[in-house]
Each structure stands twice: as structure tokens, then as C-alpha cells.
Scaffold this motif. Structure first.
Motif, PDB file in Angstrom:
ATOM      1  N   ALA A 136      29.852  37.112  40.014  1.00 50.26           N
ATOM      2  CA  ALA A 136      30.388  36.616  41.289  1.00 50.26           C
ATOM      3  C   ALA A 136      30.416  37.881  41.632  1.00 50.26           C
ATOM      4  N   SER A 137      31.241  38.519  41.518  1.00 56.93           N
ATOM      5  CA  SER A 137      32.818  39.624  42.437  1.00 56.93           C
ATOM      6  C   SER A 137      31.234  40.765  41.996  1.00 56.93           C
ATOM      7  N   THR A 138      30.539  40.910  41.137  1.00 54.31           N
ATOM      8  CA  THR A 138      29.930  41.975  41.233  1.00 54.31           C
ATOM      9  C   THR A 138      28.441  41.755  41.827  1.00 54.31           C
ATOM     10  N   LEU A 139      27.814  40.760  42.118  1.00 59.53           N
ATOM     11  CA  LEU A 139      26.675  40.747  43.126  1.00 59.53           C
ATOM     12  C   LEU A 139      27.828  40.067  44.604  1.00 59.53           C
ATOM     13  N   ALA A 140      28.327  40.405  44.543  1.00 56.83           N
ATOM     14  CA  ALA A 140      29.032  40.668  46.732  1.00 56.83           C
ATOM     15  C   ALA A 140      29.529  42.134  46.816  1.00 56.83           C
TER      16      ALA A 140
END
Length: 337
Positions: A136-140
Motif C-alpha cells: 500500500a505504501s509503495t503504491l502511494a
């Protein structure tokens, strides 16, 4: 993914796949899902037409959302499990490429006078999976707003859907991008380690989410693979092929056959038979199978409920390897209650 939907080959390949699966459990990874294709339904009556063909309520599908559906024969047997999304003009159905031509041909037979055109749009879309802790943080950081579990988010022309976590893969996303924007999206995700799609298919099994392939078409009523529990069936919409049988299965008493999850110290494939020990005939079917991170294979299989709890189950043959049944990662419940 091979056409027999079995993610095994030589022992060396098997080991490599196990390493890829382990990698997804440690850090976010990227998998290109080339095994999946897309049918596009274009035209002003696309939603109305598909509403008469699929198990879920397409009239509640809005732009920027994804919806699971089944496509059945008149006898209620699944020909496909599809993930649907739409834009202002069209509806898109994602499913395994190996069954896409047959499903497209069958759907096209029922268009008749409806103002809708069905085409193979696989070349127009790039589908990727981003999975593993920190996804999730990578996509953000890549400029894509990661939605919550069961939700989707549209960023420009890219649709990001967050699927159910699996017990061993805590964050799982599908990223759908029009082909014209695929390279730009690849550049935005370039920091991720790229792995084979084997890791993705194993995570689907670990999450208890089944698909239908050529080897398993027409073998299951939707409830046999828990489709209604996963939100893929509406019991309030109008008719579709097999609707009467699907509804009867739901309302006329306890469902006697269900999908379960297991581990096997050996190899198997989708469509393989399940046997009860000392029983001379097959009692169930392997739905999906993939190499497991701890060796052997993890499988989804369908069988009578009582056999999954009180019998020793074997796969492939009456003297085949034993299935070690494990708890599903979700509760079975009646969505009509």
C-alpha cells in the motif's frame, strides 16, 4: 500460468516458484498477469445485456469499482468467474485467457438485438498484481491512492483494487492500466521486485479465492466454490442463465458441497479428482493448485462438507498423496439470511 493451471514443472522450476512466493511474503513485489484477458462490452445497452447474463447485480456497478461475477450454463454450472469494471461507455470482464474465446463466443450468441458489441480487448489493458507487506505504501509513493480491502480507487485511467488479504500475504492489489499508459505505469512501479505470476496465483489460493479454467468449466455451481460468500452472487436481481438452480441451491436447505483449502506433499492440478480413503470413486475436484512456500502444493478443492471433516482425502488417485485440510481464511455464511 500453464493451461492445466498447475504451477509445477521440474524440481528446479518448483524451487524457483517457491522462492518467488516467499519473496511476496517478505516485501512488496510486482507480477505481470499475462494469463488474464479482457472482454469489452461496448454500447448503450452493455450493462442491461450483462445484467441478464451474470450472477451479480451490474446495475450497482459504478465507474471506479470492481465487481466479482459468475457466468453459468442454464444448469447453473460455472463457465467463468469474471471481475468486472466499467467506464462511461463500456463494461470490462477480466478472466483467464485460456477460456476467453469460448466465453466470448457464447456471450455473443445472446446479444441478438441488444445495442452492445462484445470484443476481445486483452491487448488494450495491462494487468499487474502488487502484493506483500508494504504494498500500500509503495503504491502511494507511486502516486496511486491505495484503497481499503474490498474497495477500488481510480487514479486517472488506472484502476487499483485491493483484494482480500491472505493469511500469509497481508496486502494484495490489482492494478489495471490501459495499454497506452502501461509503460508510464511500469516506470512508476520500477522500484518493485518483479516476480512470476506464480506468486500471485498462490496468494489467491491462500486467500481462498477461486477461478474457473478450461479443466474446471461446468463442474461447479457458484456456491460450491464459495462465490456467494465472496460477494459474487446477487439473490435480488432478475434472471440469468442458471439463476433458478443457483437460487434453489441457496434456499432449499443446507449446502452439501463446499470449497475448502488444503496442503499436499506432492503435485496435482486443477480438475484432478479427490478421493476419500477406502472409497472406490471420486468425491470431489481440485479447483486450483499452486506451489507452496513451504514445499509441496496448496490447493483449493470442492467436496461434500462431511467428507472434509470426517474422512482422509487423497488427490489424483485412490492411492495418491494425502490432503492436509486447513481452515478457510473467511467464515462461511448465508448472505440471504
Amino acid at each position: 500460468m500453464p493451461t492445466d493451471t498447475t504451477l509445477t514443472a521440474t524440481s528446479g522450476t518448483w524451487l524457483a516458484e517457491r522462492d518467488l512466493v516467499r519473496a511476496a511474503g517478505l516485501a512488496p513485489v510486482l507480477a505481470q498477469l499475462d494469463e488474464l484477458g479482457v472482454i469489452a462490452a461496448h454500447g448503450p445497452e452493455a450493462v442491461a445485456f450483462l445484467q441478464t447474463q451474470l450472477t451479480n447485480d451490474l446495475e450497482h456497478l459504478v465507474v471506479g469499482q470492481m465487481q466479482m461475477n459468475g457466468y453459468c450454463t442454464p444448469k447453473g454450472r460455472l463457465l467463468a468467474v469474471v471481475d468486472c469494471w466499467r467506464n462511461a461507455e463500456s463494461v470490462f470482464l477480466q478472466l483467464p485467457r485460456e477460456i476467453l474465446p469460448a466465453v466470448l463466443k457464447r456471450l455473443s450468441m445472446y446479444v441478438l438485438r441488444a445495442r452492445v458489441k462484445l470484443v476481445d480487448a486483452s491487448a488494450d489493458w495491462a494487468c499487474r498484481a502488487v502484493l506483500g507487506p508494504g504494498a500500500a505504501s509503495t503504491l502511494a509513493r507511486a502516486g496511486l491512492s491505495p484503497p481499503e480491502v474490498g474497495q477500488t480507487h481510480l487514479t486517472g485511467t488506472t484502476l487499483v483494487a485491493r483484494l482480500r488479504d491472505s493469511p500469509r500475504i497481508p496486502e494484495r492489489f490489482v492494478v489495471l492500466t490501459p495499454r497506452a499508459d502501461a509503460q508510464a505505469m511500469q516506470d512508476r512501479l520500477r522500484a518493485l521486485r518483479v516476480v512470476d505470476a506464480a506468486a500471485w496465483w498462490w496468494s489467491q489460493i491462500d486467500a481462498g479465492i477461486a477461478n474457473v479454467f478450461a479443466a474446471t468449466q461446468e463442474k461447479f455451481v457458484p456456491q460450491m466454490i464459495n462465490l456467494e460468500v465472496l460477494g459474487g452472487v446477487s439473490f435480488k436481481k432478475g434472471c440469468y442463465p442458471g439463476q433458478e438452480i443457483v437460487a434453489r441451491s441457496q434456499y432449499l436447505g443446507k449446502l452439501r458441497r463446499r470449497m475448502a483449502i488444503a496442503h499436499v506433499n506432492g503435485e496435482t492440478r486443477a480438475g484432478a479428482d479427490i478421493y476419500a480413503q477406502r472409497d472406490g470413486k471420486a468425491v470431489g475436484t481440485v479447483v486450483m493448485a499452486a506451489s507452496a512456500p513451504d514445499g509441496g502444493m496448496d490447493v483449493l478443492f470442492e467436496a461434500p462438507v462431511d467428507r472434509t471433516t470426517d474422512a482422509v482425502l487423497l488427490v489424483n488417485a485412490q492411492d495418491g498423496p494425502r490432503l492436509d485440510t486447513r481452515p478457510l481464511p473467511y467464515a462461511l455464511f448465508d448472505p440471504t439470511a
